[in-house]
Design an enzyme around this catalytic site. Structure first.
Site, PDB file in Angstrom:
ATOM      1  N   LYS A  54      84.181  80.860  28.044  1.00  0.00           N
ATOM      2  CA  LYS A  54      85.067  80.013  28.854  1.00  0.00           C
ATOM      3  C   LYS A  54      85.319  80.663  30.209  1.00  0.00           C
ATOM      4  CE  LYS A  54      87.207  77.743  24.940  1.00  0.00           C
ATOM      5  NZ  LYS A  54      88.199  77.819  23.878  1.00  0.00           N
ATOM      6  N   GLN A  98      93.691  80.386  22.574  1.00  0.00           N
ATOM      7  CA  GLN A  98      92.563  80.296  21.650  1.00  0.00           C
ATOM      8  C   GLN A  98      93.057  80.336  20.201  1.00  0.00           C
ATOM      9  OE1 GLN A  98      89.182  79.999  22.616  1.00  0.00           O
ATOM     10  NE2 GLN A  98      88.925  79.559  20.453  1.00  0.00           N
ATOM     11  N   ASP A 121      93.913  71.429  26.683  1.00  0.00           N
ATOM     12  CA  ASP A 121      93.335  71.156  25.362  1.00  0.00           C
ATOM     13  C   ASP A 121      93.779  69.783  24.850  1.00  0.00           C
ATOM     14  OD1 ASP A 121      91.558  72.926  24.339  1.00  0.00           O
ATOM     15  OD2 ASP A 121      93.029  74.241  23.402  1.00  0.00           O
TER      16      ASP A 121
END
Ligand code: NAP
Length: 300
Positions: A54, A98, A121
């Site tokens: 990422k 995460q 997200d």
């Protein structure tokens, strides 16, 4: 095999290149650089790889990447203090923690702590609600990637019969909402669905997000349907040598590809789209935060 293979790797590269163009324009015209902060708690090897990828891709599209690594035993209050700091930082437009996190931490509480405007997200209840209400939301990355590929391949989704297999908060439910928003006729199938084969056979669009290797056989697929395989499953591959494994999706690729009009492979289908859409969401969040027009074709 008759189906067109939808190349997610190439599609994701195209999305990243469009994001990079918009980032360059933002920098030149507005002197703004979008920034994505990723928080990693602990040292889970798979999570470390995801976070590294990422960060790398964030920098490649010209954005700022901020990585915060916390020890596995970090107290919740310390993690929340970091999230509060990132929420208040104008250089940070997207925040992602995460998952999975160690057991003493609550994923739901972490997501709730993130400013919904920076929730790239798309997991905050406010974004779930906005999506369900058909309003401007931050859509979760994997279903957004599936939607982009479907729009690209099929054009207008109006009136298409879509069956989403799986009802998770991460994939199935938001996928169904996005398809509904594009005026498809949507059915969600799950582990309690009766005669799932018959349900799937009606579909012009099948999105499989189950987590069961090769569960969907070709004889469930209507001829010409578009099949999006979200599943990522590792299975034994003795043909590659002792102890070797390989990745497969939730659909049985060979039998489905023989009937479908188009299909995403695993690997190389939906997978690469997820980070590309994370970058697209960060760009969208940055534009919204600065009152600028949102990037065309990169949002739901
Ligand atoms: P999940 O939270 O475990 O949800 C699985 C869903 O499948 C549940 O709704 C479950 O139904 C349903 N299901 C299970 N067995 C079934 C069966 N026999 N028939 C019909 N439905 C069944 O999984 P997820 O997070 O949505 O992920 C699904 C898959 O996508 C996994 O393989 C995951 O690794 C993959 N994934 C890929 C990406 C990517 O970037 N490509 C991102 C996220 C996830 P119930 O609700 O009734 O139990």
């Amino acid at each position: 095999m008759s189906a067109t293979i939808i190349d997610g790797k190439a599609f994701a590269a195209n999305v990243r290149s469009r994001v990079a163009d918009q980032v360059a324009r933002l920098k030149e015209e507005q002197s703004i650089t979008p920034g994505l902060a990723v928080v990693l708690v602990g040292e889970d090897p798979a999570s470390q790889v995801y976070v590294r990828n990422k960060g790398k891709q964030t920098l490649e599209v010209g954005m700022n990447s901020y990585e915060h690594k916390l020890p596995a035993d970090v107290p919740a209050v310390e993690l929340y203090a970091l999230i509060d700091k990132l929420n208040a930082d104008p250089a940070v437009h997207g925040i992602l923690c995460q998952f999975p996190v160690p057991e003493h931490l609550s994923e739901a509480e972490i997501v709730a702590r993130i400013d919904p405007a920076k929730d790239v997200d798309g997991l905050h209840v406010q974004n779930i609600g906005l999506l369900a209400g058909g309003q401007k939301a931050m859509a979760p990355c994997t279903p957004l990637g599936c939607l982009m590929m479907l729009r690209d391949h099929l054009g207008d989704l109006t009136g298409k019969d879509a069956v989403v297999i799986g009802r998770s908060n991460l994939v199935g439910k938001p996928m169904a909402q996005l398809l509904l928003r594009d005026s498809a006729t949507v059915t969600i199938a799950h582990s309690r669905t009766k005669d799932i084969a018959e349900v799937v056979r009606r579909a012009d669009i099948v999105v499989a997000a189950v987590g069961r290797p090769q569960m969907v056989p070709g004889d469930w697929i209507k001829p010409g349907a578009t099949v999006i395989d979200v599943g990522i499953n590792r299975i034994d591959a003795p043909e590659k040598g002792e102890g070797k494994t390989r990745l497969v999706g939730d659909v049985d690729f060979d039998s489905c590809a023989a009937v479908a009009g188009a299909i995403t492979p695993v690997p190389g289908g939906v997978g690469p789209m997820t980070i590309a859409c994370l970058l697209a969401n960060t760009l969208t969040a940055c534009c919204r935060a600065n009152g600028l027009t949102e990037p065309e074709g990169l949002t739901a």
